[in-house]
Motif scaffolding. Structure first.
Motif, PDB file in Angstrom:
ATOM      1  N   GLY A 167       0.814  -1.208   0.000  1.00  0.00           N
ATOM      2  CA  GLY A 167       0.000   0.000   0.000  1.00  0.00           C
ATOM      3  C   GLY A 167       0.845   1.254   0.000  1.00  0.00           C
ATOM      4  O   GLY A 167       2.017   1.229   0.392  1.00  0.00           O
ATOM      5  N   TRP A 168       0.254   2.334  -0.471  1.00  0.00           N
ATOM      6  CA  TRP A 168       0.825   3.681  -0.358  1.00  0.00           C
ATOM      7  C   TRP A 168      -0.100   4.500   0.543  1.00  0.00           C
ATOM      8  O   TRP A 168      -1.335   4.477   0.378  1.00  0.00           O
ATOM      9  N   TYR A 169       0.527   5.195   1.451  1.00  0.00           N
ATOM     10  CA  TYR A 169      -0.186   6.118   2.339  1.00  0.00           C
ATOM     11  C   TYR A 169       0.462   7.489   2.213  1.00  0.00           C
ATOM     12  O   TYR A 169       1.593   7.613   1.743  1.00  0.00           O
ATOM     13  N   ARG A 170      -0.241   8.499   2.661  1.00  0.00           N
ATOM     14  CA  ARG A 170       0.360   9.831   2.712  1.00  0.00           C
ATOM     15  C   ARG A 170      -0.101  10.526   3.983  1.00  0.00           C
ATOM     16  O   ARG A 170      -1.178  10.242   4.523  1.00  0.00           O
ATOM     17  N   GLN A 171       0.752  11.440   4.436  1.00  0.00           N
ATOM     18  CA  GLN A 171       0.454  12.212   5.635  1.00  0.00           C
ATOM     19  C   GLN A 171       0.785  13.669   5.397  1.00  0.00           C
ATOM     20  O   GLN A 171       1.951  14.009   5.128  1.00  0.00           O
ATOM     21  N   LYS A 200      -2.256  16.236   9.885  1.00  0.00           N
ATOM     22  CA  LYS A 200      -3.307  15.271   9.562  1.00  0.00           C
ATOM     23  C   LYS A 200      -2.827  13.852   9.820  1.00  0.00           C
ATOM     24  O   LYS A 200      -1.634  13.584   9.880  1.00  0.00           O
ATOM     25  N   GLU A 201      -3.779  12.948   9.942  1.00  0.00           N
ATOM     26  CA  GLU A 201      -3.437  11.548  10.113  1.00  0.00           C
ATOM     27  C   GLU A 201      -2.977  10.941   8.794  1.00  0.00           C
ATOM     28  O   GLU A 201      -3.303  11.434   7.719  1.00  0.00           O
ATOM     29  N   ARG A 202      -2.227   9.875   8.924  1.00  0.00           N
ATOM     30  CA  ARG A 202      -1.794   9.138   7.738  1.00  0.00           C
ATOM     31  C   ARG A 202      -3.016   8.517   7.075  1.00  0.00           C
ATOM     32  O   ARG A 202      -3.822   7.854   7.745  1.00  0.00           O
ATOM     33  N   GLY A 203      -3.156   8.712   5.749  1.00  0.00           N
ATOM     34  CA  GLY A 203      -4.332   8.239   5.042  1.00  0.00           C
ATOM     35  C   GLY A 203      -3.991   7.338   3.859  1.00  0.00           C
ATOM     36  O   GLY A 203      -2.961   7.530   3.203  1.00  0.00           O
ATOM     37  N   GLY A 240       2.273  16.029   0.822  1.00  0.00           N
ATOM     38  CA  GLY A 240       2.471  15.266   2.040  1.00  0.00           C
ATOM     39  C   GLY A 240       3.666  14.348   1.926  1.00  0.00           C
ATOM     40  O   GLY A 240       4.338  14.320   0.890  1.00  0.00           O
ATOM     41  N   VAL A 241       3.910  13.616   2.993  1.00  0.00           N
ATOM     42  CA  VAL A 241       4.933  12.577   2.973  1.00  0.00           C
ATOM     43  C   VAL A 241       4.256  11.273   2.554  1.00  0.00           C
ATOM     44  O   VAL A 241       3.250  10.880   3.148  1.00  0.00           O
ATOM     45  N   TYR A 242       4.806  10.650   1.548  1.00  0.00           N
ATOM     46  CA  TYR A 242       4.247   9.413   1.013  1.00  0.00           C
ATOM     47  C   TYR A 242       5.054   8.232   1.521  1.00  0.00           C
ATOM     48  O   TYR A 242       6.282   8.212   1.420  1.00  0.00           O
ATOM     49  N   TYR A 243       4.326   7.237   2.027  1.00  0.00           N
ATOM     50  CA  TYR A 243       4.937   6.033   2.591  1.00  0.00           C
ATOM     51  C   TYR A 243       4.434   4.804   1.846  1.00  0.00           C
ATOM     52  O   TYR A 243       3.249   4.716   1.508  1.00  0.00           O
ATOM     53  N   CYS A 244       5.324   3.862   1.622  1.00  0.00           N
ATOM     54  CA  CYS A 244       4.861   2.553   1.191  1.00  0.00           C
ATOM     55  C   CYS A 244       4.919   1.617   2.390  1.00  0.00           C
ATOM     56  O   CYS A 244       5.691   1.830   3.326  1.00  0.00           O
ATOM     57  N   ALA A 245       4.074   0.604   2.334  1.00  0.00           N
ATOM     58  CA  ALA A 245       3.961  -0.304   3.464  1.00  0.00           C
ATOM     59  C   ALA A 245       3.523  -1.678   2.980  1.00  0.00           C
ATOM     60  O   ALA A 245       2.857  -1.812   1.953  1.00  0.00           O
ATOM     61  N   ALA A 246       3.896  -2.686   3.743  1.00  0.00           N
ATOM     62  CA  ALA A 246       3.567  -4.069   3.421  1.00  0.00           C
ATOM     63  C   ALA A 246       2.413  -4.542   4.299  1.00  0.00           C
ATOM     64  O   ALA A 246       2.444  -4.382   5.521  1.00  0.00           O
ATOM     65  N   LEU A 247       1.423  -5.148   3.656  1.00  0.00           N
ATOM     66  CA  LEU A 247       0.208  -5.596   4.347  1.00  0.00           C
ATOM     67  C   LEU A 247       0.175  -7.116   4.387  1.00  0.00           C
ATOM     68  O   LEU A 247       0.251  -7.755   3.333  1.00  0.00           O
ATOM     69  N   PRO A 248       0.051  -7.697   5.558  1.00  0.00           N
ATOM     70  CA  PRO A 248      -0.060  -9.157   5.629  1.00  0.00           C
ATOM     71  C   PRO A 248      -1.323  -9.642   4.928  1.00  0.00           C
ATOM     72  O   PRO A 248      -2.313  -8.903   4.822  1.00  0.00           O
ATOM     73  N   TYR A 249      -1.289 -10.871   4.489  1.00  0.00           N
ATOM     74  CA  TYR A 249      -2.444 -11.449   3.803  1.00  0.00           C
ATOM     75  C   TYR A 249      -3.691 -11.343   4.685  1.00  0.00           C
ATOM     76  O   TYR A 249      -3.657 -11.678   5.861  1.00  0.00           O
ATOM     77  N   TRP A 295      -6.937  -2.872   3.822  1.00  0.00           N
ATOM     78  CA  TRP A 295      -6.155  -1.881   3.110  1.00  0.00           C
ATOM     79  C   TRP A 295      -6.153  -0.526   3.798  1.00  0.00           C
ATOM     80  O   TRP A 295      -5.121   0.151   3.843  1.00  0.00           O
ATOM     81  N   ARG A 296      -7.324  -0.123   4.297  1.00  0.00           N
ATOM     82  CA  ARG A 296      -7.463   1.239   4.784  1.00  0.00           C
ATOM     83  C   ARG A 296      -7.193   1.396   6.276  1.00  0.00           C
ATOM     84  O   ARG A 296      -7.488   2.445   6.846  1.00  0.00           O
ATOM     85  N   ASN A 297      -6.642   0.352   6.891  1.00  0.00           N
ATOM     86  CA  ASN A 297      -6.288   0.426   8.306  1.00  0.00           C
ATOM     87  C   ASN A 297      -4.768   0.399   8.444  1.00  0.00           C
ATOM     88  O   ASN A 297      -4.141  -0.655   8.348  1.00  0.00           O
ATOM     89  N   PRO A 298      -4.134   1.544   8.703  1.00  0.00           N
ATOM     90  CA  PRO A 298      -2.668   1.574   8.755  1.00  0.00           C
ATOM     91  C   PRO A 298      -2.088   0.705   9.868  1.00  0.00           C
ATOM     92  O   PRO A 298      -0.947   0.262   9.765  1.00  0.00           O
ATOM     93  N   ASP A 299      -2.863   0.436  10.902  1.00  0.00           N
ATOM     94  CA  ASP A 299      -2.359  -0.380  12.011  1.00  0.00           C
ATOM     95  C   ASP A 299      -2.130  -1.836  11.615  1.00  0.00           C
ATOM     96  O   ASP A 299      -1.438  -2.569  12.326  1.00  0.00           O
ATOM     97  N   GLU A 300      -2.689  -2.255  10.486  1.00  0.00           N
ATOM     98  CA  GLU A 300      -2.548  -3.651  10.072  1.00  0.00           C
ATOM     99  C   GLU A 300      -1.346  -3.882   9.162  1.00  0.00           C
ATOM    100  O   GLU A 300      -1.048  -5.009   8.818  1.00  0.00           O
TER     101      GLU A 300
END
Length: 124
Positions: A35-39, A43-46, A92-101, A105-110
């Protein structure tokens, strides 16, 4: 373990384009959804966009649908975010992140791995 490094950010005028890259190291990249997120400041990371491990399914935030395209090259361990028709609100600052199977998608805590982020500024 997956290490993620983003690049490609910068300053661009409204209406311009940028292509972000996220290079991954570690043997698990090809089996991770990404996933890609931005902050933005204050504001919160979205969630911005997501892509399944095979690259077959993609997901976008309503605010970027039709302007941004997420893709991946598993042979290069890299995920991309092509951003067109950029607006000041895309700053914003753009982040990539790895999501477990099975993660949402829309929950950054996962997401279990995050890059350090790359700054995107859209301004005239």
């Amino acid at each position: 373990q997956v290490q993620l490094v983003e690049s490609g950010g910068g300053l661009v005028q409204p209406g311009g384009s940028l292509r972000l890259s996220c290079a991954a190291s570690g043997s698990r990249f090809s089996i991770n959804d990404m996933g890609w997120y931005r902050q933005a400041p204050g504001k919160e990371r979205g969630f911005v966009a997501g892509i399944a491990s095979s690259g077959g399914n993609t997901y976008y935030a309503d605010s970027v649908e039709g302007r941004f395209t997420i893709s991946r090259d598993n042979a290069k361990n890299t995920v991309y975010l092509q951003m067109n028709s950029l607006k000041p609100d895309d700053t914003g600052v753009y982040y990539c992140a790895a999501l477990p199977y099975g993660g949402r998608w829309r929950n950054p805590d996962e997401y279990d791995y995050w890059g350090q982020g790359t700054q995107v500024t859209v301004s005239s």
